[in-house]
Design a protein around this motif. Structure first.
Motif, mmCIF file in Angstrom:
data_model
loop_
_atom_site.group_PDB
_atom_site.id
_atom_site.type_symbol
_atom_site.label_atom_id
_atom_site.label_comp_id
_atom_site.label_asym_id
_atom_site.label_seq_id
_atom_site.Cartn_x
_atom_site.Cartn_y
_atom_site.Cartn_z
ATOM 1 N N VAL A 90 0.874 -1.029 0.105
ATOM 2 C CA VAL A 90 -0.353 0.064 -0.002
ATOM 3 C C VAL A 90 0.853 1.197 -0.045
ATOM 4 O O VAL A 90 0.690 2.293 -0.634
ATOM 5 C CB VAL A 90 -0.994 -0.016 1.234
ATOM 6 C CG1 VAL A 90 -1.674 1.374 1.375
ATOM 7 C CG2 VAL A 90 -2.082 -1.269 1.156
ATOM 8 N N VAL A 302 -8.329 -2.261 4.332
ATOM 9 C CA VAL A 302 -8.297 -1.289 3.345
ATOM 10 C C VAL A 302 -9.707 -1.542 2.604
ATOM 11 O O VAL A 302 -9.837 -2.726 2.095
ATOM 12 C CB VAL A 302 -7.250 -1.165 2.288
ATOM 13 C CG1 VAL A 302 -7.390 0.088 1.331
ATOM 14 C CG2 VAL A 302 -5.905 -1.057 3.244
ATOM 15 N N LEU A 331 -5.089 1.482 -3.664
ATOM 16 C CA LEU A 331 -4.556 1.330 -2.222
ATOM 17 C C LEU A 331 -5.168 -0.163 -2.047
ATOM 18 O O LEU A 331 -4.293 -1.008 -1.356
ATOM 19 C CB LEU A 331 -4.885 2.047 -1.475
ATOM 20 C CG LEU A 331 -4.343 3.431 -1.861
ATOM 21 C CD1 LEU A 331 -4.901 4.519 -0.740
ATOM 22 C CD2 LEU A 331 -2.790 3.361 -2.146
ATOM 23 N N ALA A 335 -3.325 -3.922 -1.385
ATOM 24 C CA ALA A 335 -3.650 -4.719 0.033
ATOM 25 C C ALA A 335 -4.258 -6.289 -0.270
ATOM 26 O O ALA A 335 -3.592 -7.008 0.229
ATOM 27 C CB ALA A 335 -4.590 -3.874 0.877
#
Ligand SMILES: Cc1ncc(COP(=O)(O)O)c(CNCCCC(=O)O)c1O
Length: 453
Positions: A90, A302, A331, A335
């Motif tokens: 990330v 996330v 992002l 993850a």
């Protein structure tokens, strides 16, 4: 038993319970007062402590307390809340770009996440995947996809179900308070049928899958089988009380879905991603949904959710019919790719099975040593203790609250759930060490024994 839980990823915080103050401590109390002055009352709180760090099986708070985490942020941080590999990927993505919107331009990680889900979810058929942000969005989009594919409107849901807090998913969720109270009117096309709760069969039904399935089919026929786009079931009903359906129930739903051309949607948002000891909980049932939903542990905290399913269904919506600004945010995709890497060697599923072994070893004696533990149920690291009076099965939400409060005061973060609020649930991270797990379970067992007196 001598095996220990292999640490998948060295935690960054001391993996031991430590009480520096009462729980909550003074700094948390002060911060909670400020929260009350700034934040809507609409958010509930299980344990009003303010977190500074969390990893492995530990949550550290502003007062220097280290609490054993039996919640994982509600089945999300299975790999630990500061998982190194997730953080690395990330962080690298943050350096590149945080967001461009997958409806505007594309990025490879979105496709890679979809590919992994297409290849690893149950079902030997061509698949497609759509990515979103929250579980409720995945559920909502599964219904959109099923409606577009079938031209039908109705959605069959079940007693004790939980599917989210958006308008449609609120309607699909069974429990009124707190999820639906004062928020109506709700969509009319949601039809509820009996579930197959082995401990509490639907009123008037014999226990077991057969009676429940007969009732479900009667409900389908009552409304017109050709009016149903989808039926949505959790492989283990989560917020409803960690209810493992009676053996044969989910395979029976598969047959009814095939018989009447109804899309079978399996909501694995809480039970999926290794939590029950298999990659997907529906594997225990030997059933592949036409659509399968994932979120929560998919990206270890996330926000990311997904609908994966039969290509012919997933491609039914017109181009532009699905989407969302943050759907499949880069992002979150990074993850998720970090999560997938850590599932490859099977250690996490072995951990989930070990967690169940240790929990049953410590908790099952309470079934006979007390008269208020009605059932210890679940699979892998998704386990629950139902509190009810022996004989009458009268739910004891008061005991669940008392037990949870005692655990919190001792530095063990447990959550309750269930239609009657009388279920204490265990959702430890799959990377929790065995010593820490045992420490927390012993605290829980003692709290149950004390409450039962
Ligand atoms: C099976 C199942 N489907 C869907 C959802 C919804 O996922 P979202 O990411 O919370 O929207 C859940 C979320 N469960 C925890 C909700 C807690 C709360 O809001 O009080 C679930 O368990």
């Amino acid at each position: 038993m001598t095996e220990t839980l292999p640490a998948v990823d060295a935690a960054t915080i001391a993996q031991s319970r430590h009480l520096a103050t009462a729980i909550p401590g003074p700094r948390s109390a002060a911060l909670h007062a400020e929260r009350t002055a700034q934040v809507t009352n609409g958010f509930g709180i299980a344990l009003p402590v303010f977190v500074t760090r969390a990893d492995g099986g530990i949550i550290e708070d502003v007062d220097g307390n280290r609490l054993i985490d039996f919640a994982s942020g509600i089945a999300v941080t299975s790999l630990g809340a500061s998982n190194k590999r997730v953080a690395q990927r990330v962080a690298a993505q943050l350096e590149a770009f945080t967001h461009t919107c997958f409806m505007v331009t594309e990025y490879e990680s979105f496709t890679q996440v979809c590919k992994w889900l297409n290849e690893n979810t149950p079902g030997d058929f061509e698949k497609r995947t759509g990515l979103f942000s929250t579980g409720a969005e995945a559920v909502e989009n599964a219904i959109k996809i099923a409606r577009a594919a079938t031209g039908r409107a109705n959605v069959l849901v079940f007693d004790e179900a939980y599917h989210g807090r958006s308008l449609l998913t609120m309607a699909m969720t069974a429990k009124v308070n707190p999820y639906k109270l004062n928020f109506g009117p709700l969509p009319a096309e949601i039809i509820r049928a009996a579930s197959a709760n082995p401990l509490r069969p639907a009123q008037g039904l014999a226990a077991g899958a057969e009676a429940a399935l007969e009732s479900v089919e009667a409900t389908i026929l009552e409304h017109g089988a050709d009016t149903f786009a989808a039926m949505v079931i959790e492989p283990i009903q989560g917020e409803g009380g960690f209810i493992v359906p009676a053996a044969g129930f989910i395979p029976g739903l598969r047959k009814l879905a095939d018989k009447y051309g109804i899309v079978l949607v399996i909501d694995e948002i809480q039970a999926g991603m290794g939590r029950t000891g298999t990659l997907f909980a529906s594997e225990h049932e030997g059933v592949a949904g036409d659509l399968i939903l994932t979120a929560k542990a998919l990206a270890n905290g996330v926000p990311l959710s997904a609908v994966t399913g039969r290509a012919e269904l997933m491609n039914a919506p017109h181009a532009g019919g699905l989407g969302g600004t943050y759907a499949g945010n880069p992002l979150a995709c990074e993850a998720a790719l970090a999560v997938f890497e850590q599932f490859e060697d099977g250690t996490l599923m072995q951990n989930a099975k070990r967690i169940e072994e240790v929990a049953r070893e410590i908790l099952e004696p309470l079934l006979t040593s007390t008269n208020v533990v009605a059932e210890i149920r679940g699979r892998g690291a998704m386990l629950a203790i139902e509190l009810a009076d022996a004989g009458t099965l009268a739910p004891r939400a008061d005991l669940a609250k008392e037990i949870s409060a005692a655990c919190h005061a001792a530095g063990v973060l447990t959550l309750t759930c269930g239609t009657h609020g009388n279920v204490v649930r265990l959702l430890p991270p799959l990377v929790i060490g065995e010593e820490l797990l045992r420490d927390g379970l012993i605290v829980l067992a003692q709290a149950i024994a004390d409450a039962a007196k």
